[in-house]
Design an enzyme around this catalytic site. Structure first.
Site, PDB file in Angstrom:
ATOM      1  N   ASP A  59       0.849  -1.200   0.000  1.00 46.03           N
ATOM      2  CA  ASP A  59       0.000   0.000   0.000  1.00 46.03           C
ATOM      3  C   ASP A  59       0.883   1.249   0.000  1.00 46.03           C
ATOM      4  O   ASP A  59       1.646   1.477   0.937  1.00 46.03           O
ATOM      5  CB  ASP A  59      -0.894  -0.034   1.251  1.00 46.03           C
ATOM      6  CG  ASP A  59      -1.879   1.115   1.288  1.00 46.03           C
ATOM      7  OD1 ASP A  59      -1.800   2.001   0.409  1.00 46.03           O
ATOM      8  OD2 ASP A  59      -2.728   1.130   2.203  1.00 46.03           O
ATOM      9  N   VAL A  60       0.749   2.066  -1.040  1.00 49.44           N
ATOM     10  CA  VAL A  60       1.634   3.237  -1.179  1.00 49.44           C
ATOM     11  C   VAL A  60       1.395   4.322  -0.131  1.00 49.44           C
ATOM     12  O   VAL A  60       2.197   5.242  -0.007  1.00 49.44           O
ATOM     13  CB  VAL A  60       1.519   3.872  -2.590  1.00 49.44           C
ATOM     14  CG1 VAL A  60       2.084   2.964  -3.658  1.00 49.44           C
ATOM     15  CG2 VAL A  60       0.090   4.295  -2.905  1.00 49.44           C
ATOM     16  N   SER A  80      -1.626  15.445 -13.252  1.00 43.78           N
ATOM     17  CA  SER A  80      -2.744  15.437 -14.214  1.00 43.78           C
ATOM     18  C   SER A  80      -3.013  16.879 -14.626  1.00 43.78           C
ATOM     19  O   SER A  80      -2.783  17.811 -13.832  1.00 43.78           O
ATOM     20  CB  SER A  80      -4.002  14.872 -13.553  1.00 43.78           C
ATOM     21  OG  SER A  80      -5.150  15.178 -14.330  1.00 43.78           O
ATOM     22  N   TYR A 137      -9.182  15.135  -6.062  1.00 42.11           N
ATOM     23  CA  TYR A 137      -8.204  14.686  -7.064  1.00 42.11           C
ATOM     24  C   TYR A 137      -7.354  15.874  -7.553  1.00 42.11           C
ATOM     25  O   TYR A 137      -6.115  15.784  -7.623  1.00 42.11           O
ATOM     26  CB  TYR A 137      -8.963  14.043  -8.226  1.00 42.11           C
ATOM     27  CG  TYR A 137      -8.110  13.430  -9.298  1.00 42.11           C
ATOM     28  CD1 TYR A 137      -7.472  12.206  -9.105  1.00 42.11           C
ATOM     29  CD2 TYR A 137      -7.950  14.067 -10.535  1.00 42.11           C
ATOM     30  CE1 TYR A 137      -6.698  11.637 -10.113  1.00 42.11           C
ATOM     31  CE2 TYR A 137      -7.186  13.501 -11.543  1.00 42.11           C
ATOM     32  CZ  TYR A 137      -6.563  12.284 -11.327  1.00 42.11           C
ATOM     33  OH  TYR A 137      -5.803  11.719 -12.316  1.00 42.11           O
ATOM     34  N   LYS A 155      -3.312  16.397  -7.232  1.00 39.40           N
ATOM     35  CA  LYS A 155      -2.463  16.517  -8.418  1.00 39.40           C
ATOM     36  C   LYS A 155      -1.746  17.869  -8.468  1.00 39.40           C
ATOM     37  O   LYS A 155      -0.612  17.966  -8.949  1.00 39.40           O
ATOM     38  CB  LYS A 155      -3.289  16.284  -9.692  1.00 39.40           C
ATOM     39  CG  LYS A 155      -3.841  14.859  -9.805  1.00 39.40           C
ATOM     40  CD  LYS A 155      -2.721  13.825  -9.823  1.00 39.40           C
ATOM     41  CE  LYS A 155      -3.185  12.418 -10.032  1.00 39.40           C
ATOM     42  NZ  LYS A 155      -2.092  11.441 -10.025  1.00 39.40           N
TER      43      LYS A 155
HETATM   44  P1  NAD Z   1      -5.430   2.826 -13.072  1.00 38.09           P
HETATM   45  O1  NAD Z   1      -6.596   2.949 -12.157  1.00 38.09           O
HETATM   46  O2  NAD Z   1      -5.601   2.077 -14.336  1.00 38.09           O
HETATM   47  O3  NAD Z   1      -4.169   2.224 -12.280  1.00 38.09           O
HETATM   48  C1  NAD Z   1      -3.839   2.685 -11.009  1.00 38.09           C
HETATM   49  C2  NAD Z   1      -2.722   1.875 -10.416  1.00 38.09           C
HETATM   50  O4  NAD Z   1      -2.471   2.363  -9.091  1.00 38.09           O
HETATM   51  C3  NAD Z   1      -3.017   0.394 -10.289  1.00 38.09           C
HETATM   52  O5  NAD Z   1      -1.873  -0.357 -10.672  1.00 38.09           O
HETATM   53  C4  NAD Z   1      -3.277   0.192  -8.783  1.00 38.09           C
HETATM   54  O6  NAD Z   1      -2.872  -1.081  -8.309  1.00 38.09           O
HETATM   55  C5  NAD Z   1      -2.407   1.289  -8.188  1.00 38.09           C
HETATM   56  N1  NAD Z   1      -2.875   1.694  -6.856  1.00 38.09           N
HETATM   57  C6  NAD Z   1      -4.029   2.327  -6.534  1.00 38.09           C
HETATM   58  N2  NAD Z   1      -4.103   2.493  -5.193  1.00 38.09           N
HETATM   59  C7  NAD Z   1      -2.960   1.969  -4.659  1.00 38.09           C
HETATM   60  C8  NAD Z   1      -2.455   1.821  -3.339  1.00 38.09           C
HETATM   61  N3  NAD Z   1      -3.120   2.268  -2.254  1.00 38.09           N
HETATM   62  N4  NAD Z   1      -1.251   1.199  -3.174  1.00 38.09           N
HETATM   63  C9  NAD Z   1      -0.567   0.728  -4.242  1.00 38.09           C
HETATM   64  N5  NAD Z   1      -0.983   0.843  -5.514  1.00 38.09           N
HETATM   65  C10 NAD Z   1      -2.168   1.449  -5.714  1.00 38.09           C
HETATM   66  O7  NAD Z   1      -4.970   4.329 -13.342  1.00 38.09           O
HETATM   67  P2  NAD Z   1      -4.318   5.016 -14.650  1.00 38.09           P
HETATM   68  O8  NAD Z   1      -5.423   5.616 -15.449  1.00 38.09           O
HETATM   69  O9  NAD Z   1      -3.339   4.130 -15.295  1.00 38.09           O
HETATM   70  O10 NAD Z   1      -3.577   6.245 -13.949  1.00 38.09           O
HETATM   71  C11 NAD Z   1      -2.229   6.189 -13.532  1.00 38.09           C
HETATM   72  C12 NAD Z   1      -1.842   7.568 -13.019  1.00 38.09           C
HETATM   73  O11 NAD Z   1      -2.046   8.539 -14.043  1.00 38.09           O
HETATM   74  C13 NAD Z   1      -2.668   8.027 -11.814  1.00 38.09           C
HETATM   75  O12 NAD Z   1      -1.859   8.747 -10.916  1.00 38.09           O
HETATM   76  C14 NAD Z   1      -3.695   8.938 -12.456  1.00 38.09           C
HETATM   77  O13 NAD Z   1      -4.192   9.884 -11.537  1.00 38.09           O
HETATM   78  C15 NAD Z   1      -2.869   9.562 -13.551  1.00 38.09           C
HETATM   79  N6  NAD Z   1      -3.660  10.126 -14.640  1.00 38.09           N
HETATM   80  C16 NAD Z   1      -4.485   9.329 -15.392  1.00 38.09           C
HETATM   81  C17 NAD Z   1      -5.225   9.907 -16.429  1.00 38.09           C
HETATM   82  C18 NAD Z   1      -6.141   9.093 -17.306  1.00 38.09           C
HETATM   83  O14 NAD Z   1      -6.825   9.693 -18.155  1.00 38.09           O
HETATM   84  N7  NAD Z   1      -6.171   7.788 -17.185  1.00 38.09           N
HETATM   85  C19 NAD Z   1      -5.136  11.289 -16.662  1.00 38.09           C
HETATM   86  C20 NAD Z   1      -4.307  12.060 -15.873  1.00 38.09           C
HETATM   87  C21 NAD Z   1      -3.561  11.465 -14.865  1.00 38.09           C
END
Ligand code: NAD
Length: 251
Positions: free
Chosen positions: A67-68, A146, A159, A163
């Site tokens: 857990d991060v 983000s 969120y 960010k």
């Molecule tokens: P996702 O939901 O597909 O993946 C999230 C990952 O975080 C997973 O591997 C999960 O296991 C891990 N995670 C979540 N909570 C955790 C915890 N408590 N401990 C350990 N691991 C944990 O998300 P994504 O869309 O791939 O997004 C990745 C990053 O990019 C995030 O920080 C998200 O905010 C950012 N982001 C995504 C988008 C988008 O459009 N998808 C846009 C801007 C920013």
């Protein structure tokens, strides 16, 4: 010959994190490959699948459930990376969640959860990684923020705050760590096709596309390519920057 580095990626089992793991491990991109320790929350099958993908290659890719939000666990993961790979060159703080609601309906727990996973985790891992990187006289830290942290978004105040916090943290640590040859940059993705954004319906997607000059939704690889570049020697002179991968949404 391709240089071998060592990396930690948080949230590496799917979406953007998985693409980052794959690009760091790939020696054909940016002239280096990396052994990668990736952290995930729950999907052990997903982690095993990624490990399997790299089984017969010359890089070590290892998943660990952790857990991060816990500093002690972040310290354990950093120690494990040092034990397995002998050094730590790269940290990518990618793990993130959303718990959207209008502020009026947002619970204290939903605010705290998002801040803890998205922002406190960046503190946890950066603090734990700093010492070994300092001893090695160099390192690369990339924080996934983000565009919502720059422009805000109704229904995402928790969120957006997390960010935007990452951006302030990135610039401050970039200034603190520069004399140690450790660069810290933030990447701000726009609308990227992942499980996180899969919940959006067709109408919401069309509305978003209107604001994307490049007229397509981004792919995880679009983000991963920038992260790999920032971790390479081609980005030696870049620190404290916030770089968008958003098809031109914010300019
Ligand atoms: P996702 O939901 O597909 O993946 C999230 C990952 O975080 C997973 O591997 C999960 O296991 C891990 N995670 C979540 N909570 C955790 C915890 N408590 N401990 C350990 N691991 C944990 O998300 P994504 O869309 O791939 O997004 C990745 C990053 O990019 C995030 O920080 C998200 O905010 C950012 N982001 C995504 C988008 C988008 O459009 N998808 C846009 C801007 C920013």
């Amino acid at each position: 010959m391709s240089v071998r580095k060592s990396a930690i990626v948080t949230g590496g089992t799917r979406g953007i994190g998985r693409a980052i793991v794959e690009s760091l491990a790939d020696g054909n991109l940016q002239n280096f490959s990396a052994d990668v320790l990736f952290v995930y929350n729950s999907c052990e099958t997903c982690a095993k699948e990624i490990e399997e993908q790299f089984k017969n290659t010359d890089v070590n890719v290892i998943g660990i459930q952790s857990d991060v939000t816990s500093f002690d666990k972040a310290q354990e993961v950093v120690n494990l990376a040092l034990e397995k790979f002998g050094k730590l060159d790269i940290l990518v703080n990618n793990a993130g969640i959303t718990k959207d609601n209008l502020l009026l309906r947002m619970s204290e727990k939903d605010f705290d959860d998002v801040i803890n996973v998205n922002l406190k985790s960046v503190f946890n891992y950066t603090k734990a990684a700093f010492k070994p990187m300092m001893k090695q006289r160099g390192g690369r830290i990339v924080n996934i923020s983000s565009i919502v942290g720059i422009i805000g978004n109704a229904g995402q105040s928790n969120y957006a705050a997390s960010k935007a916090g990452i951006i302030g943290f990135t610039k401050s640590t970039a200034k603190e760590f520069a004399s140690r040859n450790i660069t810290v940059n933030a990447v701000t993705p726009g609308f990227i096709e992942t499980e996180m954004t899969a919940a959006l319906n067709e109408k919401q997607r069309e509305a978003l596309l209107v604001n994307i000059p490049l007229k397509r939704i981004g792919q995880s690889q679009d983000v991963a390519k920038l992260v790999k570049f920032l971790c390479s020697s081609n980005a030696d002179y870049i620190t404290g920057q916030v770089i968008s991968v958003d098809g031109g949404m914010v300019m």
